[in-house]
Design an enzyme around this catalytic site. Sequence first.
Site, short mmCIF file in Angstrom:
data_model
loop_
_atom_site.label_atom_id
_atom_site.label_comp_id
_atom_site.label_asym_id
_atom_site.label_seq_id
_atom_site.Cartn_x
_atom_site.Cartn_y
_atom_site.Cartn_z
N ASP A 184 -1.92 -0.98 5.80
CA ASP A 184 -2.32 -0.59 7.16
C ASP A 184 -3.82 -0.64 7.37
O ASP A 184 -4.29 -0.35 8.47
CB ASP A 184 -1.80 0.83 7.47
CG ASP A 184 -2.49 1.90 6.64
OD1 ASP A 184 -2.65 1.68 5.41
OD2 ASP A 184 -2.86 2.94 7.19
N ASP A 244 0.86 -1.18 0.00
CA ASP A 244 0.00 0.00 0.00
C ASP A 244 0.90 1.24 0.00
O ASP A 244 2.07 1.17 0.38
CB ASP A 244 -0.89 -0.04 1.25
CG ASP A 244 -1.80 1.16 1.37
OD1 ASP A 244 -2.24 1.69 0.34
OD2 ASP A 244 -2.07 1.56 2.52
#
Length: 209
Positions: free
Chosen positions: A173, A8
């Site tokens: 996350d 990410d």
Amino acid sequence: MIKIIIFDLGGVIITLDPQESVRRFKEIGLEEADRWMDAYTQGGIFGQLEEGLIDAETFRREFSRMAGREVTYEECRYAWLGYAKEVPQRNLDVLQQLRAQGYRLILLSNTNPYMMSWVRSSEFDGHGHSIDYYFDALYLSYELKVMKPSSDFFHRVLLSEHIAPGETLFVDDGPRNVAVASQMGIRTFCPENGKDWTKEIYDYLRINS
């Protein structure tokens, strides 16, 4: 054995500061900015921009209407970039180390043209390199018109990369994103935004080697 690592962007490579972005959007005219934005998903025209349903110019026009005044591209970019608190050098160093060790690195991000105008520029890392310098391929929500946590986003990456889920480690996350990837058989690691994950990732790679 892990062959590909999917990262990410916000919250992993870049430390996020969602409240600063909200503050900036309020500064340029949208008092209810926090109603439309959070760390993981956006609503209204913010979400439409990141899903590729509208382009940057349409966003600017619609935001101007919401703000009650003409807002420039530069002001919109300034507000979106409030999300980016810092790009820790340790993260970039580990990306280079992992590639040198033979892993193929993929970026998979819910993002938009304003943010990527910086991320894909020579201003990104402070050393004249864009994000492309650190990754083998980028899969961006606004280009593919799909967003995490949709399983379709992950399917597209696996198909395009000709890789099996079990040969892939996904680092994000966002708990919802990680949960969907895990259900598909992808190995996952969910560090907290801003925390140093650069040593712990090697534990995940050893476990899945």
